[in-house]
Design a protein around this motif. Structure first.
Motif, short mmCIF file in Angstrom:
data_model
loop_
_atom_site.label_atom_id
_atom_site.label_comp_id
_atom_site.label_asym_id
_atom_site.label_seq_id
_atom_site.Cartn_x
_atom_site.Cartn_y
_atom_site.Cartn_z
N LEU A 78 0.82 -1.21 0.00
CA LEU A 78 0.00 0.00 0.00
C LEU A 78 0.85 1.26 0.00
O LEU A 78 0.42 2.31 -0.47
CB LEU A 78 -0.93 0.00 1.21
N GLY A 79 2.07 1.15 0.52
CA GLY A 79 2.95 2.31 0.54
C GLY A 79 3.35 2.78 -0.83
O GLY A 79 3.82 3.92 -0.98
N HIS A 80 3.16 1.93 -1.84
CA HIS A 80 3.54 2.32 -3.20
C HIS A 80 2.33 2.66 -4.07
O HIS A 80 2.42 2.68 -5.30
CB HIS A 80 4.42 1.23 -3.83
N MET A 81 1.23 2.95 -3.39
CA MET A 81 0.09 3.56 -4.06
C MET A 81 0.44 5.04 -4.31
O MET A 81 0.83 5.76 -3.39
CB MET A 81 -1.12 3.44 -3.12
N VAL A 82 0.36 5.47 -5.55
CA VAL A 82 0.74 6.84 -5.89
C VAL A 82 -0.37 7.80 -5.46
O VAL A 82 -1.53 7.66 -5.86
CB VAL A 82 1.01 6.97 -7.40
N VAL A 83 -0.01 8.76 -4.62
CA VAL A 83 -0.97 9.76 -4.15
C VAL A 83 -0.60 11.17 -4.61
O VAL A 83 -1.44 12.06 -4.59
CB VAL A 83 -1.09 9.73 -2.61
N ASN A 84 0.64 11.37 -5.02
CA ASN A 84 1.11 12.70 -5.38
C ASN A 84 2.00 12.61 -6.63
O ASN A 84 3.22 12.48 -6.51
CB ASN A 84 1.89 13.32 -4.22
N PRO A 85 1.42 12.64 -7.82
CA PRO A 85 2.20 12.45 -9.06
C PRO A 85 3.35 13.42 -9.24
O PRO A 85 4.29 13.13 -9.98
CB PRO A 85 1.15 12.63 -10.16
N THR A 86 3.30 14.56 -8.57
CA THR A 86 4.40 15.53 -8.68
C THR A 86 5.28 15.51 -7.43
O THR A 86 6.08 16.42 -7.22
CB THR A 86 3.84 16.96 -8.88
N GLY A 87 5.12 14.47 -6.63
CA GLY A 87 5.86 14.39 -5.37
C GLY A 87 7.27 13.85 -5.53
O GLY A 87 7.85 13.83 -6.62
#
Length: 391
Positions: free
Chosen positions: A244-253
């Protein structure tokens, strides 16, 4: 969970199934009476008597008069699992430490050991050798024989044979951990991702006990997750699940070591917490925990410092709840040190933003209460899953 024998099963298969179900009940729930066993397992009293008598003859259980008595007449005897009748090895491989224990039937920790991982000690060969030697010493000291082992690893693990595909924070790649331990110890070995194993522990012995659908989410150096679906651990293809930690939540992060960008763990993992708390990256775990606990007494400062962190935590949890529809989310590791008011606000916000949470009447979000032994307990239960039927 236990399954009901299919119609047409042979009598010996039915007896084996019933025996395993009874042992599992005693192992997880603890001592109880024959009458209670009959009610809970849906078996008649003569069947329960035959099962308990057989287990008592082999020393797997014993019956004892309860200390506290109520009412007149002959008291109902308690049926107790005997810890030394079945002993497993539990191993929790962490990024900075290995903890291990020998655990008896019923969940009693009979003996334990731990050591730090620094430099060469973190290499797979060194860790495996140390586990083998430590287990043998501990077993000799206690005078017991182990019948299986469960191992927790912070990485991507193939359930079928315990092959560690990748454990980035240990710098492990392609390690046949299960095969190597099995060949050396000569017992069944089950290896799992640490968050998946923690989810099992919470489901059987923690705050998720009794929940058929729950998700465990933990923050260490990385962020991991384990899913309980309809009372069973969700393993996915080949056992690769829970990242779950590698679910992308911030594409510009920020860039993540996995090759992606803006993964959830880059926003709510240990490094992100250090940023939020104005601590140097790589600060000792104790310093992070101490700062979080200090903020519990300063609500206004906690709100200010952790506002952005909380927003990313909410965003990820909304996705988790919408994807898995759990009745409960358990927060583990560093998340357990978050100020209680912050966790409540996060839970309220997840409920407000999650379509699924509203549809099922709300998803509870609770901090784990199992402490540092959570994954060690889960590793023991992983081992017992494989052998209770053979005890």
């Amino acid at each position: 969970m236990t399954s009901t024998p299919t119609a047409g099963a042979r009598p010996d298969e039915v007896r084996r199934h019933n025996r395993t179900a009874l042992l599992r009940r005693l192992h997880i729930e603890g001592p109880t009476t024959r009458a209670a066993l009959a009610t809970e397992l849906g078996l008649n009293r003569s069947t329960i008597k035959a099962l308990v008598d057989g287990l008592a003859e082999t020393g797997v259980v014993e019956e004892r008069v309860p200390r506290a008595r109520s009412g007149a007449g002959r008291p109902s005897l308690l049926v107790l699992p005997q810890p030394l009748a079945a002993v497993v090895l539990a191993v929790d491989i962490r990024v900075e430490q290995v903890a291990m224990a020998l655990v008896g039937l019923g969940g009693e920790m009979l003996g334990r050991n731990s050591w730090n991982l620094r430099g060469k000690a973190r290499e797979p060969d060194e860790v495996i050798t140390h586990i083998i030697e430590s287990m043998r010493v501990l077993a000799d000291e206690l005078g017991v024989r182990t019948i299986a082992a469960g191992v927790s690893v912070p990485g991507v693990v193939r359930r079928s044979d315990g092959f560690v595909h990748e454990a980035p924070n240990l710098q492990w790649t392609g390690v046949p951990l299960g095969d190597r331990l099995g060949a050396a110890l000569g017992i069944p070995i089950r290896v799992g991702n640490d968050a998946e194993i923690a989810a099992l522990a919470e489901h059987l012995r923690g705050v998720a006990r009794g929940s058929l659908d729950a998700v465990y989410v933990s923050a260490d150096i990385g962020v991991g997750g384990g899913v309980i679906s309809d009372g069973a651990t969700l393993s996915g293809t080949a056992g690769y699940v829970g990242e779950l930690g590698h679910m992308v939540v911030n594409p510009t992060g920020r860039h993540c070591y996995c090759g992606s960008r803006g993964c959830w763990e880059t926003e709510v993992g240990e490094v992100a917490l250090c940023r939020a708390l104005d601590l140097p990256e790589g600060s000792p775990r104790g310093a992070v925990v101490a700062e979080l606990r200090a903020l519990s007494a300063a609500p206004a400062e906690a709100e200010r410092k952790l506002a952005e962190f909380s927003e990313w935590l909410v965003l990820g949890l909304v996705n988790v709840v919408n994807a898995f529809s759990p009745e409960l989310v358990v927060l583990g590791d560093l998340f357990t040190s978050l100020p209680v008011p912050l966790v409540k606000r996060v839970g309220d916000e997840v409920g407000r933003r999650s379509l699924v949470s509203r549809a099922i009447g709300g998803t509870r979000i609770l901090a784990s209460t199992m402490g540092a032994d959570c994954k060690l307990i889960g590793a023991a239960e992983l081992a017992f899953e494989a052998v209770l039927g053979a005890v």
